[in-house]
Enzyme design. Structure first.
Site, PDB file in Angstrom:
ATOM      1  N   GLU A 170     -18.960 -42.063   7.734  1.00 12.23           N
ATOM      2  CA  GLU A 170     -18.629 -40.659   7.976  1.00 12.23           C
ATOM      3  C   GLU A 170     -19.864 -39.904   8.490  1.00 12.23           C
ATOM      4  OE1 GLU A 170     -15.566 -39.869   7.894  1.00 12.23           O
ATOM      5  OE2 GLU A 170     -15.933 -37.754   8.380  1.00 12.23           O
ATOM      6  N   ASN A 211     -31.964 -23.571  18.927  1.00 13.98           N
ATOM      7  CA  ASN A 211     -32.325 -24.586  19.930  1.00 13.98           C
ATOM      8  C   ASN A 211     -32.630 -23.932  21.269  1.00 13.98           C
ATOM      9  OD1 ASN A 211     -32.683 -27.396  20.504  1.00 13.98           O
ATOM     10  ND2 ASN A 211     -30.896 -27.259  21.845  1.00 13.98           N
ATOM     11  N   GLY A 248     -43.195 -35.878   8.671  1.00  8.66           N
ATOM     12  CA  GLY A 248     -41.974 -36.666   8.461  1.00  8.66           C
ATOM     13  C   GLY A 248     -42.190 -38.114   8.014  1.00  8.66           C
ATOM     14  N   LYS A 251     -30.042 -44.472  20.070  1.00 11.24           N
ATOM     15  CA  LYS A 251     -29.192 -44.119  18.930  1.00 11.24           C
ATOM     16  C   LYS A 251     -27.749 -43.785  19.343  1.00 11.24           C
ATOM     17  CE  LYS A 251     -32.845 -42.591  15.813  1.00 11.24           C
ATOM     18  NZ  LYS A 251     -33.353 -41.522  14.938  1.00 11.24           N
ATOM     19  N   LYS A 287     -26.048 -25.779  22.944  1.00  9.93           N
ATOM     20  CA  LYS A 287     -25.992 -26.990  22.110  1.00  9.93           C
ATOM     21  C   LYS A 287     -25.936 -26.613  20.633  1.00  9.93           C
ATOM     22  CE  LYS A 287     -28.791 -30.470  24.412  1.00  9.93           C
ATOM     23  NZ  LYS A 287     -30.046 -31.233  24.236  1.00  9.93           N
ATOM     24  N   GLY A 342     -34.094 -27.214  16.721  1.00 14.14           N
ATOM     25  CA  GLY A 342     -33.733 -28.421  17.469  1.00 14.14           C
ATOM     26  C   GLY A 342     -32.276 -28.777  17.275  1.00 14.14           C
ATOM     27  N   ASP A 400     -30.906 -40.964   8.533  1.00 15.54           N
ATOM     28  CA  ASP A 400     -31.970 -39.969   8.737  1.00 15.54           C
ATOM     29  C   ASP A 400     -31.814 -38.770   7.792  1.00 15.54           C
ATOM     30  OD1 ASP A 400     -33.385 -41.300  10.707  1.00 15.54           O
ATOM     31  OD2 ASP A 400     -32.299 -40.368  12.360  1.00 15.54           O
ATOM     32  N   GLY A 432     -31.132 -31.980  18.778  1.00  9.77           N
ATOM     33  CA  GLY A 432     -31.039 -33.350  19.301  1.00  9.77           C
ATOM     34  C   GLY A 432     -30.523 -34.283  18.220  1.00  9.77           C
ATOM     35  N   ASN A 480     -28.619 -44.904  13.450  1.00 11.51           N
ATOM     36  CA  ASN A 480     -29.987 -45.462  13.355  1.00 11.51           C
ATOM     37  C   ASN A 480     -30.007 -46.782  12.587  1.00 11.51           C
ATOM     38  OD1 ASN A 480     -29.742 -44.689  10.686  1.00 11.51           O
ATOM     39  ND2 ASN A 480     -31.829 -43.910  10.545  1.00 11.51           N
TER      40      ASN A 480
HETATM   41  P1  NDP Z   1     -34.054 -35.564  20.973  1.00 10.07           P
HETATM   42  O1  NDP Z   1     -34.688 -35.915  22.252  1.00 10.07           O
HETATM   43  O2  NDP Z   1     -32.687 -36.021  20.653  1.00 10.07           O
HETATM   44  O3  NDP Z   1     -34.042 -33.940  20.811  1.00 10.07           O
HETATM   45  C1  NDP Z   1     -35.176 -33.182  21.110  1.00 10.07           C
HETATM   46  C2  NDP Z   1     -34.974 -31.742  20.677  1.00 10.07           C
HETATM   47  O4  NDP Z   1     -36.209 -31.069  20.848  1.00 10.07           O
HETATM   48  C3  NDP Z   1     -33.934 -30.982  21.470  1.00 10.07           C
HETATM   49  O5  NDP Z   1     -33.263 -30.094  20.609  1.00 10.07           O
HETATM   50  C4  NDP Z   1     -34.785 -30.208  22.487  1.00 10.07           C
HETATM   51  O6  NDP Z   1     -34.193 -29.011  22.930  1.00 10.07           O
HETATM   52  C5  NDP Z   1     -35.990 -29.889  21.633  1.00 10.07           C
HETATM   53  N1  NDP Z   1     -37.216 -29.627  22.392  1.00 10.07           N
HETATM   54  C6  NDP Z   1     -37.935 -30.477  23.148  1.00 10.07           C
HETATM   55  N2  NDP Z   1     -39.033 -29.884  23.642  1.00 10.07           N
HETATM   56  C7  NDP Z   1     -39.013 -28.600  23.192  1.00 10.07           C
HETATM   57  C8  NDP Z   1     -39.863 -27.484  23.359  1.00 10.07           C
HETATM   58  N3  NDP Z   1     -40.978 -27.556  24.085  1.00 10.07           N
HETATM   59  N4  NDP Z   1     -39.547 -26.322  22.735  1.00 10.07           N
HETATM   60  C9  NDP Z   1     -38.431 -26.237  21.985  1.00 10.07           C
HETATM   61  N5  NDP Z   1     -37.569 -27.257  21.789  1.00 10.07           N
HETATM   62  C10 NDP Z   1     -37.853 -28.435  22.387  1.00 10.07           C
HETATM   63  O7  NDP Z   1     -35.101 -36.056  19.840  1.00 10.07           O
HETATM   64  P2  NDP Z   1     -34.768 -36.440  18.325  1.00 10.07           P
HETATM   65  O8  NDP Z   1     -33.857 -35.421  17.798  1.00 10.07           O
HETATM   66  O9  NDP Z   1     -34.381 -37.864  18.241  1.00 10.07           O
HETATM   67  O10 NDP Z   1     -36.222 -36.325  17.641  1.00 10.07           O
HETATM   68  C11 NDP Z   1     -36.815 -35.073  17.393  1.00 10.07           C
HETATM   69  C12 NDP Z   1     -38.087 -35.260  16.568  1.00 10.07           C
HETATM   70  O11 NDP Z   1     -37.778 -35.781  15.268  1.00 10.07           O
HETATM   71  C13 NDP Z   1     -39.071 -36.234  17.194  1.00 10.07           C
HETATM   72  O12 NDP Z   1     -40.376 -35.709  17.023  1.00 10.07           O
HETATM   73  C14 NDP Z   1     -38.922 -37.495  16.368  1.00 10.07           C
HETATM   74  O13 NDP Z   1     -40.101 -38.256  16.324  1.00 10.07           O
HETATM   75  C15 NDP Z   1     -38.593 -36.920  14.995  1.00 10.07           C
HETATM   76  N6  NDP Z   1     -37.824 -37.835  14.134  1.00 10.07           N
HETATM   77  C16 NDP Z   1     -38.389 -38.216  12.940  1.00 10.07           C
HETATM   78  C17 NDP Z   1     -37.729 -39.047  12.071  1.00 10.07           C
HETATM   79  C18 NDP Z   1     -38.382 -39.434  10.784  1.00 10.07           C
HETATM   80  O14 NDP Z   1     -37.862 -40.320  10.095  1.00 10.07           O
HETATM   81  N7  NDP Z   1     -39.473 -38.811  10.419  1.00 10.07           N
HETATM   82  C19 NDP Z   1     -36.373 -39.576  12.387  1.00 10.07           C
HETATM   83  C20 NDP Z   1     -35.862 -39.102  13.660  1.00 10.07           C
HETATM   84  C21 NDP Z   1     -36.573 -38.280  14.491  1.00 10.07           C
HETATM   85  P3  NDP Z   1     -33.140 -28.983  24.157  1.00 10.07           P
HETATM   86  O15 NDP Z   1     -31.828 -29.409  23.574  1.00 10.07           O
HETATM   87  O16 NDP Z   1     -33.145 -27.586  24.597  1.00 10.07           O
HETATM   88  O17 NDP Z   1     -33.666 -29.965  25.177  1.00 10.07           O
END
Ligand code: NDP
Length: 272
Positions: free
Chosen positions: A77, A150, A237, A65, A155, A126, A101, A128, A86
């Site tokens: 935007e 987070n 989701g 992405k 972050k 989160g 999203d 991410g 995406n």
């Molecule tokens: P990223 O890899 O970009 O971000 C992951 C996030 O999860 C970060 O903030 C990370 O924290 C946090 N994280 C990971 N492990 C842990 C843990 N054990 N405890 C606490 N925080 C944790 O992933 P995405 O943002 O792309 O995706 C996140 C989720 O959303 C996924 O499950 C994905 O499948 C889902 N999703 C669903 C969509 C839908 O249409 N339903 C669309 C997009 C995503 P840190 O920054 O500290 O590493």
């Protein structure tokens, strides 16, 4: 026939080909939608090849992405603010990048679940790509407050600085989260490692909606945990996935497909 694709690595699990094929059938659009596995170090080459084949647009999923964001010539935007793309639309030689999203999440909560976001106190876990994509759309719904939490606190803090001009948003560390929330949204990938974000289980009691962006063939461990600790409604989701796809379809084809039937169909297939 116009060709579209979902591009990611891995990709075989993706439901996008099925969703878009159903949308095309429903709206009588003549298109073909496939999945494309891009080698981890060859995302741009995969896009080039797809463009030469006559590809008209693509959905981009993990882990590309951010690369799609960099590749786009024009960004909407919401894509600019999300810092991630995406959806790509190819218009002649111009690549347009969007992020659907956020609108997908809003539509699933407000339209499908019938829960208004107005005046709601929201806790978002989160920071991410997925969390970034939903910040602006959430802040635009006249919510009361958005608390962003987070694991890497810096972050969350950075995002709060970036988005504070759009509404009332604050950052918190997991260990300091307390108070009352109406809606809790899990945008972490902690489910993948069978973990629960390190948050007090007290905060789930009486929460109107706990939403996990992850989905699967049964409730996620986060959903189960929230329900055990008093959440009133828990939701995965899948609806968000279908709604973001409908928004993408609209961008590509100028026609908005209906989503309810597809949501029911995919849900029953998943749980079979
Ligand atoms: P990223 O890899 O970009 O971000 C992951 C996030 O999860 C970060 O903030 C990370 O924290 C946090 N994280 C990971 N492990 C842990 C843990 N054990 N405890 C606490 N925080 C944790 O992933 P995405 O943002 O792309 O995706 C996140 C989720 O959303 C996924 O499950 C994905 O499948 C889902 N999703 C669903 C969509 C839908 O249409 N339903 C669309 C997009 C995503 P840190 O920054 O500290 O590493």
């Amino acid at each position: 026939m116009d060709i579209y694709a979902v591009i990611g690595n891995p990709i075989s699990h993706s439901k996008s080909p099925e969703i878009h094929t159903q949308f095309a059938k429903q709206t009588k659009q003549n298109l073909y939608y496939k999945s494309l596995l891009a080698p981890l170090h060859a995302f741009n080459i995969t896009i080039d090849t797809f463009l030469h084949e006559g590809g008209k647009g693509a959905n981009i999923t993990v882990p590309f992405k951010i690369q799609a964001y960099t590749l786009a010539h024009i960004l909407t935007e919401r894509a600019k603010l999300a810092g991630a793309v995406n959806t790509l639309k190819f218009e002649h030689k111009t690549i347009i990048g969007d992020n659907t999203d956020g609108i997908g999440l809003i539509l699933d909560i407000e339209k499908n679940l019938g829960i208004s976001l107005i005046n709601k106190r929201i806790l978002l876990l989160g920071a991410g790509g997925a969390a970034r994509g939903v910040l602006l759309p959430l802040l635009q719904q006249k919510i009361s407050t958005l608390t962003l939490c987070n694991r890497s606190y810096m972050k969350a803090l950075k995002l709060v600085k970036q988005f504070s001009k759009y509404g009332h948003i604050i950052a918190s560390e997991y260990s300091k989260v307390c108070g009352t929330y109406d809606i809790i949204i899990n945008a972490t990938s902690a489910n993948l490692t069978k973990e629960i974000p390190p948050i007090s289980n007290n905060i789930f009691s009486g929460v109107s909606l706990v939403y996990d962006m992850m989905y699967g063939n049964c409730p996620t461990i986060f959903m189960k945990y929230a329900a055990q600790h008093g959440a009133i409604v828990v939701r995965d989701g899948l609806g968000m996935l279908i709604e973001q796809a409908a928004e993408t379809f609209f961008l590509w084809r100028g026609i908005r497909p209906k989503t309810a039937e597809i949501l029911t169909m995919l849900r029953s297939k998943l749980t079979q």
